[in-house]
Design a protein around this motif. Structure first.
Motif, mmCIF file in Angstrom:
data_model
loop_
_atom_site.group_PDB
_atom_site.id
_atom_site.type_symbol
_atom_site.label_atom_id
_atom_site.label_comp_id
_atom_site.label_asym_id
_atom_site.label_seq_id
_atom_site.Cartn_x
_atom_site.Cartn_y
_atom_site.Cartn_z
ATOM 1 N N PRO A 76 -3.727 -2.286 -7.284
ATOM 2 C CA PRO A 76 -4.673 -2.847 -8.211
ATOM 3 C C PRO A 76 -3.680 -2.925 -9.609
ATOM 4 C CG PRO A 76 -4.784 -0.581 -7.735
ATOM 5 C CD PRO A 76 -4.027 -0.772 -6.879
ATOM 6 N N GLU A 77 -2.531 -2.198 -9.653
ATOM 7 C CA GLU A 77 -1.818 -2.465 -11.046
ATOM 8 C C GLU A 77 -1.178 -3.365 -11.022
ATOM 9 O OE1 GLU A 77 -0.831 -0.606 -8.323
ATOM 10 O OE2 GLU A 77 1.030 -0.588 -8.171
ATOM 11 N N LYS A 78 -0.711 -4.136 -10.015
ATOM 12 C CA LYS A 78 0.326 -5.382 -10.075
ATOM 13 C C LYS A 78 -0.898 -6.644 -10.135
ATOM 14 C CE LYS A 78 3.681 -2.981 -7.664
ATOM 15 N NZ LYS A 78 5.077 -3.278 -6.603
ATOM 16 N N THR A 79 0.111 -7.800 -10.484
ATOM 17 C CA THR A 79 -0.491 -9.017 -10.799
ATOM 18 C C THR A 79 -0.843 -9.863 -9.269
ATOM 19 O OG1 THR A 79 1.580 -10.056 -11.290
ATOM 20 C CG2 THR A 79 0.488 -9.197 -13.264
ATOM 21 N N ALA A 80 0.086 -9.600 -8.317
ATOM 22 C CA ALA A 80 -0.252 -10.325 -7.172
ATOM 23 C C ALA A 80 -1.586 -10.329 -6.775
ATOM 24 C CB ALA A 80 0.738 -9.616 -6.096
ATOM 25 N N GLY A 81 -2.277 -9.448 -7.023
ATOM 26 C CA GLY A 81 -3.708 -9.499 -6.161
ATOM 27 C C GLY A 81 -4.557 -10.483 -6.969
ATOM 28 N N ALA A 82 -4.350 -10.720 -8.214
ATOM 29 C CA ALA A 82 -4.953 -11.750 -9.005
ATOM 30 C C ALA A 82 -4.460 -13.246 -8.192
ATOM 31 C CB ALA A 82 -4.661 -12.054 -10.422
ATOM 32 N N GLY A 83 -3.427 -13.420 -7.695
ATOM 33 C CA GLY A 83 -3.034 -14.592 -7.093
ATOM 34 C C GLY A 83 -3.644 -14.433 -5.650
ATOM 35 N N VAL A 84 -3.841 -13.322 -5.042
ATOM 36 C CA VAL A 84 -4.519 -13.332 -3.582
ATOM 37 C C VAL A 84 -6.002 -13.870 -3.721
ATOM 38 C CG1 VAL A 84 -5.502 -11.958 -1.723
ATOM 39 C CG2 VAL A 84 -3.019 -11.559 -2.912
ATOM 40 N N VAL A 85 -6.584 -13.570 -4.966
ATOM 41 C CA VAL A 85 -8.084 -13.865 -5.222
ATOM 42 C C VAL A 85 -8.052 -15.556 -5.468
ATOM 43 C CG1 VAL A 85 -9.942 -13.627 -7.010
ATOM 44 C CG2 VAL A 85 -8.709 -11.705 -6.021
ATOM 45 N N LYS A 86 -7.232 -16.023 -6.208
ATOM 46 C CA LYS A 86 -7.244 -17.476 -6.632
ATOM 47 C C LYS A 86 -7.012 -18.165 -5.350
ATOM 48 C CE LYS A 86 -6.158 -18.054 -11.455
ATOM 49 N NZ LYS A 86 -5.514 -18.692 -12.621
ATOM 50 N N GLY A 87 -6.116 -17.764 -4.724
ATOM 51 C CA GLY A 87 -5.477 -18.361 -3.258
ATOM 52 C C GLY A 87 -6.733 -18.443 -2.238
ATOM 53 N N LEU A 88 -7.326 -17.351 -2.101
ATOM 54 C CA LEU A 88 -8.546 -17.210 -1.238
ATOM 55 C C LEU A 88 -9.680 -18.328 -1.800
ATOM 56 C CD1 LEU A 88 -9.116 -13.292 -0.770
ATOM 57 C CD2 LEU A 88 -8.218 -15.035 1.110
ATOM 58 N N LEU A 89 -9.988 -18.182 -3.038
ATOM 59 C CA LEU A 89 -10.965 -19.152 -3.325
ATOM 60 C C LEU A 89 -10.677 -20.640 -3.252
ATOM 61 C CD1 LEU A 89 -12.071 -17.590 -6.730
ATOM 62 C CD2 LEU A 89 -13.255 -17.244 -4.590
ATOM 63 N N ALA A 90 -9.381 -20.939 -3.370
ATOM 64 C CA ALA A 90 -8.941 -22.273 -3.261
ATOM 65 C C ALA A 90 -8.919 -22.645 -1.836
ATOM 66 C CB ALA A 90 -7.561 -22.317 -3.941
ATOM 67 N N LEU A 91 -8.343 -21.813 -0.850
ATOM 68 C CA LEU A 91 -8.477 -21.983 0.395
ATOM 69 C C LEU A 91 -10.056 -22.392 0.996
ATOM 70 C CD1 LEU A 91 -5.755 -19.678 1.394
ATOM 71 C CD2 LEU A 91 -5.611 -22.125 1.775
ATOM 72 N N LYS A 92 -10.790 -21.515 0.610
ATOM 73 C CA LYS A 92 -11.950 -21.669 0.846
ATOM 74 C C LYS A 92 -12.619 -23.055 0.452
ATOM 75 C CE LYS A 92 -16.485 -19.270 1.033
ATOM 76 N NZ LYS A 92 -17.586 -18.393 0.281
ATOM 77 N N ALA A 93 -12.326 -23.313 -0.676
ATOM 78 C CA ALA A 93 -12.765 -24.489 -1.176
ATOM 79 C C ALA A 93 -12.283 -25.742 -0.580
ATOM 80 C CB ALA A 93 -12.256 -24.471 -2.809
ATOM 81 N N ARG A 94 -11.060 -25.521 0.031
ATOM 82 C CA ARG A 94 -10.465 -26.692 0.917
ATOM 83 C C ARG A 94 -11.141 -26.611 2.214
ATOM 84 N NH1 ARG A 94 -3.888 -26.519 -0.262
ATOM 85 N NH2 ARG A 94 -4.105 -26.615 -2.584
ATOM 86 N N GLY A 95 -12.059 -26.101 2.596
ATOM 87 C CA GLY A 95 -12.705 -26.060 3.951
ATOM 88 C C GLY A 95 -12.081 -25.016 5.036
ATOM 89 N N TYR A 96 -11.481 -24.121 4.510
ATOM 90 C CA TYR A 96 -10.819 -23.191 5.680
ATOM 91 C C TYR A 96 -11.902 -21.997 5.960
ATOM 92 C CZ TYR A 96 -6.008 -25.268 5.613
ATOM 93 O OH TYR A 96 -4.984 -26.084 5.766
ATOM 94 N N ARG A 97 -11.857 -21.639 7.121
ATOM 95 C CA ARG A 97 -12.575 -20.533 7.754
ATOM 96 C C ARG A 97 -11.833 -19.362 7.796
ATOM 97 N NH1 ARG A 97 -15.680 -18.902 12.278
ATOM 98 N NH2 ARG A 97 -14.389 -19.558 13.919
ATOM 99 N N PHE A 98 -12.310 -18.291 7.326
ATOM 100 C CA PHE A 98 -11.561 -17.091 7.818
ATOM 101 C C PHE A 98 -11.989 -16.171 8.937
ATOM 102 C CE2 PHE A 98 -10.226 -18.208 3.402
ATOM 103 C CZ PHE A 98 -8.912 -17.949 3.470
ATOM 104 N N VAL A 99 -11.006 -15.747 9.609
ATOM 105 C CA VAL A 99 -11.530 -15.004 11.041
ATOM 106 C C VAL A 99 -10.697 -13.593 10.858
ATOM 107 C CG1 VAL A 99 -12.090 -16.849 12.238
ATOM 108 C CG2 VAL A 99 -9.702 -16.049 12.222
ATOM 109 N N ARG A 100 -11.250 -12.682 11.585
ATOM 110 C CA ARG A 100 -10.456 -11.325 11.764
ATOM 111 C C ARG A 100 -9.690 -11.411 13.012
ATOM 112 N NH1 ARG A 100 -15.779 -8.186 11.353
ATOM 113 N NH2 ARG A 100 -15.576 -8.214 13.311
#
Ligand SMILES: [Zn+2]
Length: 316
Positions: A213-237
């Motif tokens: 939580p102390e690193k900035t990378a996590g903010a990039g993960v969040v932005k990336g996820l939102l952008a990928l979802k907006a591009r129409g990607y579906r996430f699976v486990r």
């Protein structure tokens, strides 16, 4: 100097140098397995798997909150240590079993490598017994925390030897590779992590970390996820889909060479080889281009900080 001396001089120098200069270090070849999703049915939305390593430390609530708010499933690879230290997060993950799958990241976050070396500063399990303790300890912790034995295993640093991969398979755990290491072991900036996330294409298995939580990378993960979802990607486990293993990449880690047996004249001590540095992998990348847990994409930015690089193995 006589002719005889002239003849012997170079030979003597050669013999002395041969005894002093250590031979090249023996290279330990480590393997980095890759993983992709099997092609989805024609006409279905492009899909990605988000895998999040929970190595040690805390919880990156930015990522967890985004997954919950956006209804994005993820596979969490947790160590026994992390499970013990993050009971509230574990409760939260279990309360949303429709989104989260918890798998095995080992007992003590020791790379599942059966040789006594250090990888990215982490002490490897070191022996087949150590690998077994790491795999079994993680499996038992996940089973105890979730009530379900894990199927997938991803060792710390996601590097193995050919022998340890066979051993892990014999322990009935499937090794989880990946195709994109999006956050460089949580060492990348938010902007770079987002860029790496956005290189994802249909079928990719993304790797990031949820314990920093102390690193900035996590903010990039969040932005990336939102952008990928907006591009129409579906996430699976990983437990929801068929996967395809990719041939492992070879990574070479130079190990200490055996002590030189030759004896110097005049009782000069023969040095042993000091711990050697990482040698370039066969793809031709330099060590500095290799990110913490690797990536299948060409590197496009400066290397991660020193603590995430392969470091010198300990003195024998
Ligand atoms: Zn880890």
């Amino acid at each position: 100097m006589t002719m005889r001396r002239l003849f012997f001089f170079p030979a003597t120098v050669f013999l002395v140098l041969a005894a002093i200069v250590p031979p090249p270090a023996r290279a330990d070849i480590l393997l980095q397995p890759g993983l992709r999703l099997a092609p989805a049915e024609a006409g279905s939305a492009p899909q990605l798997a988000l895998t999040l390593d929970a190595c040690d430390g805390g919880t990156d609530q930015r990522i967890i909150d985004t997954l919950l708010a956006e209804n994005i499933p993820a596979t969490i690879f947790a160590t026994a240590r992390w499970l013990k230290r993050n009971p509230d997060t574990v409760k939260l993950l279990l309360a949303h079993g429709n989104l989260f799958e918890i798998e095995n990241h080992g007992a003590r976050h020791r790379p599942a490598v059966d040789r006594p070396i250090r990888i990215y500063g982490l002490k490897a399990a070191g022996s087949p017994e150590g690998v077994r303790a790491e795999v079994d300890g993680g499996e038992q912790a996940v089973a105890a925390a979730t009530g379900r034995p894990p199927r997938w295993f991803r060792g710390a640093a996601a590097l193995y030897t050919a022998e340890s991969l066979k051993q892990i398979a014999s322990l009935h755990q499937q090794v989880a590779g990946y195709s994109i290491a999006a956050d460089g072991g949580a060492s990348f900036s938010a902007a770079r992590t987002e860029r790496e996330m956005l290189t994802a294409r249909n079928g990719d298995v993304l790797l990031a970390h949820v314990n920093h939580p102390e690193k900035t990378a996590g903010a990039g993960v969040v932005k990336g996820l939102l952008a990928l979802k907006a591009r129409g990607y579906r996430f699976v486990r990983l437990d929801q889909v068929q996967t395809e293993e990719l041939p492992p990449k070879q990574r070479m880690l130079a190990a200490p060479a055996a002590p030189v047996a030759a004896k110097m004249p005049d009782s000069v001590t023969t040095p042993t080889t000091p711990a050697a540095a990482l040698t370039p992998e066969r793809t031709g990348k330099t060590p500095l281009e290799q990110s913490a847990e690797g990536t299948n994409r060409p590197p496009s930015a400066p290397p991660p900080p020193a603590h995430t690089r392969l470091r010198k193995p300990p003195a024998p």
